[in-house]
Design a protein around this motif. Structure first.
Motif, PDB file in Angstrom:
ATOM      1  N   GLY A  35       2.837  -8.592   7.858  1.00  0.00           N
ATOM      2  CA  GLY A  35       1.446  -7.771   6.883  1.00  0.00           C
ATOM      3  C   GLY A  35       1.623  -6.354   5.923  1.00  0.00           C
ATOM      4  O   GLY A  35       0.839  -6.190   5.061  1.00  0.00           O
ATOM      5  N   VAL A  36       2.134  -5.517   7.430  1.00  0.00           N
ATOM      6  CA  VAL A  36       2.047  -3.833   7.015  1.00  0.00           C
ATOM      7  C   VAL A  36       2.774  -3.052   7.597  1.00  0.00           C
ATOM      8  O   VAL A  36       3.413  -4.102   8.406  1.00  0.00           O
ATOM      9  CB  VAL A  36       0.314  -3.799   7.365  1.00  0.00           C
ATOM     10  CG1 VAL A  36      -0.832  -3.689   7.614  1.00  0.00           C
ATOM     11  CG2 VAL A  36       1.032  -3.705   8.984  1.00  0.00           C
ATOM     12  N   THR A  37       3.122  -1.835   7.173  1.00  0.00           N
ATOM     13  CA  THR A  37       4.498  -1.870   7.647  1.00  0.00           C
ATOM     14  C   THR A  37       3.576  -0.519   8.547  1.00  0.00           C
ATOM     15  O   THR A  37       2.362  -0.074   8.342  1.00  0.00           O
ATOM     16  CB  THR A  37       5.145  -0.551   7.133  1.00  0.00           C
ATOM     17  OG1 THR A  37       4.712   0.600   6.184  1.00  0.00           O
ATOM     18  CG2 THR A  37       5.449  -1.725   5.475  1.00  0.00           C
ATOM     19  N   ASN A  38       4.708   0.435   9.557  1.00  0.00           N
ATOM     20  CA  ASN A  38       4.492   1.138   9.829  1.00  0.00           C
ATOM     21  C   ASN A  38       4.010   2.970   9.208  1.00  0.00           C
ATOM     22  O   ASN A  38       3.514   3.432   9.840  1.00  0.00           O
ATOM     23  CB  ASN A  38       5.421   1.776  10.873  1.00  0.00           C
ATOM     24  CG  ASN A  38       5.669   0.442  12.355  1.00  0.00           C
ATOM     25  OD1 ASN A  38       4.201  -0.172  12.589  1.00  0.00           O
ATOM     26  ND2 ASN A  38       6.707   0.687  12.703  1.00  0.00           N
ATOM     27  N   HIS A  39       4.135   3.342   7.792  1.00  0.00           N
ATOM     28  CA  HIS A  39       3.764   3.997   6.944  1.00  0.00           C
ATOM     29  C   HIS A  39       2.359   4.118   7.470  1.00  0.00           C
ATOM     30  O   HIS A  39       0.859   3.098   7.581  1.00  0.00           O
ATOM     31  CB  HIS A  39       4.698   3.469   5.505  1.00  0.00           C
ATOM     32  CG  HIS A  39       3.928   4.596   5.084  1.00  0.00           C
ATOM     33  ND1 HIS A  39       2.754   5.014   4.753  1.00  0.00           N
ATOM     34  CD2 HIS A  39       4.871   5.292   4.678  1.00  0.00           C
ATOM     35  CE1 HIS A  39       3.165   6.905   3.932  1.00  0.00           C
ATOM     36  NE2 HIS A  39       4.464   6.748   3.384  1.00  0.00           N
ATOM     37  N   PRO A  40       1.819   5.224   7.201  1.00  0.00           N
ATOM     38  CA  PRO A  40       0.370   5.540   7.461  1.00  0.00           C
ATOM     39  C   PRO A  40      -0.527   5.186   6.155  1.00  0.00           C
ATOM     40  O   PRO A  40      -1.360   5.020   6.415  1.00  0.00           O
ATOM     41  CB  PRO A  40       0.718   7.135   7.936  1.00  0.00           C
ATOM     42  CG  PRO A  40       1.900   7.587   7.925  1.00  0.00           C
ATOM     43  CD  PRO A  40       2.504   6.766   7.229  1.00  0.00           C
ATOM     44  N   ASN A  76       1.183  -1.479   0.047  1.00  0.00           N
ATOM     45  CA  ASN A  76      -0.128   0.201  -0.291  1.00  0.00           C
ATOM     46  C   ASN A  76       0.839   1.421   0.259  1.00  0.00           C
ATOM     47  O   ASN A  76       0.834   2.300  -0.327  1.00  0.00           O
ATOM     48  CB  ASN A  76      -0.577  -0.575   0.799  1.00  0.00           C
ATOM     49  CG  ASN A  76      -2.125  -1.186   0.713  1.00  0.00           C
ATOM     50  OD1 ASN A  76      -1.588  -2.139   0.854  1.00  0.00           O
ATOM     51  ND2 ASN A  76      -3.487  -0.254   0.704  1.00  0.00           N
ATOM     52  N   ALA A  77       1.822   0.644   0.739  1.00  0.00           N
ATOM     53  CA  ALA A  77       2.702   2.062   1.304  1.00  0.00           C
ATOM     54  C   ALA A  77       3.950   2.654  -0.014  1.00  0.00           C
ATOM     55  O   ALA A  77       5.011   3.529  -0.170  1.00  0.00           O
ATOM     56  CB  ALA A  77       3.140   2.528   2.230  1.00  0.00           C
TER      57      ALA A  77
END
Length: 234
Positions: A178-183, A119-120
């Motif tokens: 699965g996700v990063t810390n990016h908004p 996503n990011a």
């Protein structure tokens, strides 16, 4: 040929209605399975129909998967990675509490180190992923995820549909990369956390994927035009 708008939208509306009613549970699951098979390659469900995923893949070279026609576009490889990672994470971890399909063995076969949904990603990161990922193994990974999803869908009960997504399963997705810390990535946990299982079946298991596969068909059309121009100019 499958028509994303005319064939899909009425089914999505009907699925939403069926999922609201306990009396329509069997119809809801059967419809969800039917929709799900259309967003995966035909071998996943052994269907003889040409699926939307079949249409996307048909005639593409490995290089076609890597093309970003304009800076406003993504790539077909990114679209496939994105929807498959999200399906893997949400159906296996959030809905079932199983291990996701993606593991170190799959990462080695795919020839990537990234684990998140993409996503990011910047344009450069999208291109890097698209060029480095093994396209045949991307197909194999998507098929593996699709088959496991069908197994999970077929085993759901009516009581499962109203079960809320728990914080410990959301945390697992974060811890497993699965996700990063990016908004632009971490917001997914909040989005999924507001849903119950029936909500996950609607978005992302069905509706989200049709959007990105439809985008992939549009990208394919642009790529075919670019290829044709190259042929004319040579």
């Amino acid at each position: 040929m499958f028509k994303p708008g005319t064939d899909w939208n009425p089914k999505q509306t009907l699925l939403k209605e069926y999922l609201k009613s306990k009396d329509k549970f069997t119809e809801a699951i059967n419809l969800c399975l039917d929709m799900h098979k259309m967003i995966h390659l035909s071998p996943v469900s052994s269907t003889t129909e040409i699926t939307l995923a079949d249409e996307v893949w048909d005639g593409l070279t490995d290089e076609d998967f890597e093309v970003m026609p304009t800076s406003k576009d993504v790539t077909i490889a990114w679209n496939i990675w994105h929807i498959t990672r999200i399906e893997d994470l949400t159906i296996n971890i959030l809905v079932k509490g199983w291990q996701q399909v993606l593991d170190e063995t799959w990462l080695d076969k795919l020839q990537v180190t990234v684990k998140d949904t993409g996503n990011a990603m910047t344009d450069d990161e999208i291109i890097k992923l698209s060029k480095s990922i093994n396209k045949q193994e991307l197909k194999n990974y998507r098929n593996a995820v699709g088959k496991q999803t069908q197994q999970i869908l077929s085993a759901l009960t009516a009581e499962d549909l109203k079960r809320k997504i728990t914080s410990d399963r959301l945390e697992r997705i974060r811890l497993e990369g699965g996700v990063t810390n990016h908004p632009d990535s971490i917001w997914l946990l909040d989005f999924w956390g507001k849903k119950d299982v029936s909500g996950i079946l609607q978005m992302p298991i069905t509706r989200h994927q049709i959007v990105h596969l439809n985008d992939s068909l549009k990208l394919k059309a642009k790529i075919m035009k670019l290829d044709l121009k190259k042929q004319i100019n040579t």
